[in-house]
Design a protein around this motif. Sequence first.
Motif, PDB file in Angstrom:
ATOM      1  N   VAL A 164      14.927  -8.850  19.632  1.00  0.00           N
ATOM      2  CA  VAL A 164      15.299  -7.728  18.775  1.00  0.00           C
ATOM      3  C   VAL A 164      15.031  -8.163  17.340  1.00  0.00           C
ATOM      4  O   VAL A 164      15.391  -9.270  16.942  1.00  0.00           O
ATOM      5  N   VAL A 165      14.391  -7.280  16.565  1.00  0.00           N
ATOM      6  CA  VAL A 165      14.114  -7.566  15.160  1.00  0.00           C
ATOM      7  C   VAL A 165      14.312  -6.298  14.347  1.00  0.00           C
ATOM      8  O   VAL A 165      14.089  -5.197  14.842  1.00  0.00           O
ATOM      9  N   THR A 166      14.766  -6.473  13.125  1.00  0.00           N
ATOM     10  CA  THR A 166      14.827  -5.346  12.204  1.00  0.00           C
ATOM     11  C   THR A 166      13.517  -5.287  11.431  1.00  0.00           C
ATOM     12  O   THR A 166      12.875  -6.307  11.201  1.00  0.00           O
ATOM     13  N   CYS A 167      13.132  -4.098  11.049  1.00  0.00           N
ATOM     14  CA  CYS A 167      11.961  -3.923  10.177  1.00  0.00           C
ATOM     15  C   CYS A 167      11.944  -2.468   9.751  1.00  0.00           C
ATOM     16  O   CYS A 167      12.051  -1.578  10.598  1.00  0.00           O
ATOM     17  N   SER A 168      11.792  -2.223   8.475  1.00  0.00           N
ATOM     18  CA  SER A 168      11.753  -0.829   8.019  1.00  0.00           C
ATOM     19  C   SER A 168      10.641  -0.062   8.728  1.00  0.00           C
ATOM     20  O   SER A 168      10.838   1.084   9.106  1.00  0.00           O
ATOM     21  N   ALA A 169       9.474  -0.688   8.921  1.00  0.00           N
ATOM     22  CA  ALA A 169       8.364  -0.076   9.682  1.00  0.00           C
ATOM     23  C   ALA A 169       8.156   1.386   9.290  1.00  0.00           C
ATOM     24  O   ALA A 169       8.082   2.267  10.141  1.00  0.00           O
ATOM     25  N   LEU A 170       8.040   1.626   8.002  1.00  0.00           N
ATOM     26  CA  LEU A 170       8.056   2.983   7.473  1.00  0.00           C
ATOM     27  C   LEU A 170       6.854   3.836   7.845  1.00  0.00           C
ATOM     28  O   LEU A 170       6.963   5.055   7.915  1.00  0.00           O
ATOM     29  N   LYS A 171       5.694   3.218   8.062  1.00  0.00           N
ATOM     30  CA  LYS A 171       4.484   3.974   8.360  1.00  0.00           C
ATOM     31  C   LYS A 171       3.983   3.684   9.766  1.00  0.00           C
ATOM     32  O   LYS A 171       4.193   2.593  10.306  1.00  0.00           O
ATOM     33  N   VAL A 172       3.272   4.651  10.338  1.00  0.00           N
ATOM     34  CA  VAL A 172       2.669   4.454  11.654  1.00  0.00           C
ATOM     35  C   VAL A 172       1.761   3.228  11.617  1.00  0.00           C
ATOM     36  O   VAL A 172       1.762   2.418  12.548  1.00  0.00           O
ATOM     37  N   ALA A 173       1.001   3.052  10.543  1.00  0.00           N
ATOM     38  CA  ALA A 173       0.093   1.895  10.444  1.00  0.00           C
ATOM     39  C   ALA A 173       0.861   0.576  10.503  1.00  0.00           C
ATOM     40  O   ALA A 173       0.374  -0.404  11.091  1.00  0.00           O
ATOM     41  N   TYR A 174       2.047   0.527   9.918  1.00  0.00           N
ATOM     42  CA  TYR A 174       2.861  -0.688   9.986  1.00  0.00           C
ATOM     43  C   TYR A 174       3.311  -0.937  11.423  1.00  0.00           C
ATOM     44  O   TYR A 174       3.311  -2.061  11.910  1.00  0.00           O
ATOM     45  N   SER A 184      18.210   2.478  -6.060  1.00  0.00           N
ATOM     46  CA  SER A 184      17.143   3.214  -6.754  1.00  0.00           C
ATOM     47  C   SER A 184      15.842   3.241  -5.955  1.00  0.00           C
ATOM     48  O   SER A 184      14.983   4.096  -6.195  1.00  0.00           O
ATOM     49  N   LEU A 185      15.677   2.348  -4.983  1.00  0.00           N
ATOM     50  CA  LEU A 185      14.445   2.313  -4.182  1.00  0.00           C
ATOM     51  C   LEU A 185      14.514   3.208  -2.940  1.00  0.00           C
ATOM     52  O   LEU A 185      13.519   3.355  -2.239  1.00  0.00           O
ATOM     53  N   LEU A 186      15.666   3.803  -2.673  1.00  0.00           N
ATOM     54  CA  LEU A 186      15.791   4.647  -1.480  1.00  0.00           C
ATOM     55  C   LEU A 186      14.789   5.806  -1.512  1.00  0.00           C
ATOM     56  O   LEU A 186      14.134   6.087  -0.505  1.00  0.00           O
ATOM     57  N   ALA A 187      14.643   6.459  -2.652  1.00  0.00           N
ATOM     58  CA  ALA A 187      13.734   7.605  -2.736  1.00  0.00           C
ATOM     59  C   ALA A 187      12.306   7.206  -2.386  1.00  0.00           C
ATOM     60  O   ALA A 187      11.611   7.935  -1.664  1.00  0.00           O
ATOM     61  N   SER A 188      11.865   6.035  -2.850  1.00  0.00           N
ATOM     62  CA  SER A 188      10.494   5.607  -2.531  1.00  0.00           C
ATOM     63  C   SER A 188      10.353   5.324  -1.041  1.00  0.00           C
ATOM     64  O   SER A 188       9.295   5.589  -0.451  1.00  0.00           O
ATOM     65  N   GLN A 189      11.407   4.802  -0.420  1.00  0.00           N
ATOM     66  CA  GLN A 189      11.346   4.568   1.025  1.00  0.00           C
ATOM     67  C   GLN A 189      11.291   5.887   1.789  1.00  0.00           C
ATOM     68  O   GLN A 189      10.510   6.034   2.721  1.00  0.00           O
ATOM     69  N   LEU A 190      12.101   6.842   1.382  1.00  0.00           N
ATOM     70  CA  LEU A 190      12.091   8.147   2.052  1.00  0.00           C
ATOM     71  C   LEU A 190      10.743   8.843   1.864  1.00  0.00           C
ATOM     72  O   LEU A 190      10.253   9.507   2.785  1.00  0.00           O
ATOM     73  N   ASP A 191      10.136   8.679   0.689  1.00  0.00           N
ATOM     74  CA  ASP A 191       8.813   9.264   0.444  1.00  0.00           C
ATOM     75  C   ASP A 191       7.736   8.605   1.307  1.00  0.00           C
ATOM     76  O   ASP A 191       6.779   9.264   1.720  1.00  0.00           O
ATOM     77  N   THR A 192       7.879   7.314   1.570  1.00  0.00           N
ATOM     78  CA  THR A 192       6.894   6.554   2.351  1.00  0.00           C
ATOM     79  C   THR A 192       7.076   6.773   3.847  1.00  0.00           C
ATOM     80  O   THR A 192       6.103   6.708   4.610  1.00  0.00           O
ATOM     81  N   LEU A 193       8.290   7.056   4.279  1.00  0.00           N
ATOM     82  CA  LEU A 193       8.621   7.135   5.703  1.00  0.00           C
ATOM     83  C   LEU A 193       7.769   8.145   6.466  1.00  0.00           C
ATOM     84  O   LEU A 193       7.673   9.311   6.078  1.00  0.00           O
ATOM     85  N   GLU A 194       7.168   7.658   7.535  1.00  0.00           N
ATOM     86  CA  GLU A 194       6.510   8.510   8.528  1.00  0.00           C
ATOM     87  C   GLU A 194       7.357   8.378   9.786  1.00  0.00           C
ATOM     88  O   GLU A 194       7.353   7.323  10.425  1.00  0.00           O
ATOM     89  N   PRO A 195       8.123   9.412  10.134  1.00  0.00           N
ATOM     90  CA  PRO A 195       9.018   9.307  11.288  1.00  0.00           C
ATOM     91  C   PRO A 195       8.277   8.899  12.562  1.00  0.00           C
ATOM     92  O   PRO A 195       7.072   9.128  12.704  1.00  0.00           O
ATOM     93  N   LEU A 196       9.020   8.299  13.447  1.00  0.00           N
ATOM     94  CA  LEU A 196       8.493   7.917  14.756  1.00  0.00           C
ATOM     95  C   LEU A 196       7.873   9.151  15.410  1.00  0.00           C
ATOM     96  O   LEU A 196       8.471  10.231  15.401  1.00  0.00           O
ATOM     97  N   THR A 197       6.685   9.010  15.950  1.00  0.00           N
ATOM     98  CA  THR A 197       6.003  10.141  16.570  1.00  0.00           C
ATOM     99  C   THR A 197       6.228  10.140  18.083  1.00  0.00           C
ATOM    100  O   THR A 197       6.616   9.123  18.662  1.00  0.00           O
ATOM    101  N   ASP A 198       5.946  11.267  18.712  1.00  0.00           N
ATOM    102  CA  ASP A 198       6.079  11.361  20.173  1.00  0.00           C
ATOM    103  C   ASP A 198       5.137  10.407  20.887  1.00  0.00           C
ATOM    104  O   ASP A 198       5.404  10.010  22.014  1.00  0.00           O
TER     105      ASP A 198
END
Length: 173
Positions: free
Chosen positions: A80-90, A128-142
């Motif tokens: 088990v590992v944590t990772c923001s993994a914000l984008k599909v490419a990541y 203050s960095l939350l907004a940039s993370q939310l802007d970058t986030l690509e939700p998990l896809t089907d």
Amino acid sequence: MTEIVHVVVMGVAGSGKTTTARILAERLGLPYAEADEFHPPENIAKMSAGHPLTDEDRWPWLRAIRDWLTARTHAGESAVVTCSALKVAYRDLLREAEGRVRFVHLVAAAPLLEDRMEHRAGHFMPPSLLASQLDTLEPLTDAEDGVTVSVEASPDVVADQAIAALHLTEESR
């Protein structure tokens, strides 16, 4: 040999990745790693100063996490590992790890995330960095191997929901 399954607990800052991942690792009897430990000092300094990371900053960090997962596979262990993994490419890069890589995407409304970030101690990521993370986030896809879980419940309930949704058991090790 049973299938090696790595669980990546993903989401933006304040979503409860560390808490959820620790509970999952304990309940499943698996090794656990915190993604923040894989950041080079330059990344931590950049975020501490309130500057969001670029893709160029993130690729070496993501490769280090991928390589840790592959090392667990070579040791015959799921992890088990944590990772923001914000984008599909990541997440695509993380899926290059040997073994099956599955995701638990933790989600919550922005006010809850911000409140959590403002009240946690000892973390380098400023609210203050939350907004940039939310802007970058690509939700998990089907098409991705994973589940989305709301963190508006208690951490134990969130972990229960993730385990049930992914059909994980101690035998999954």
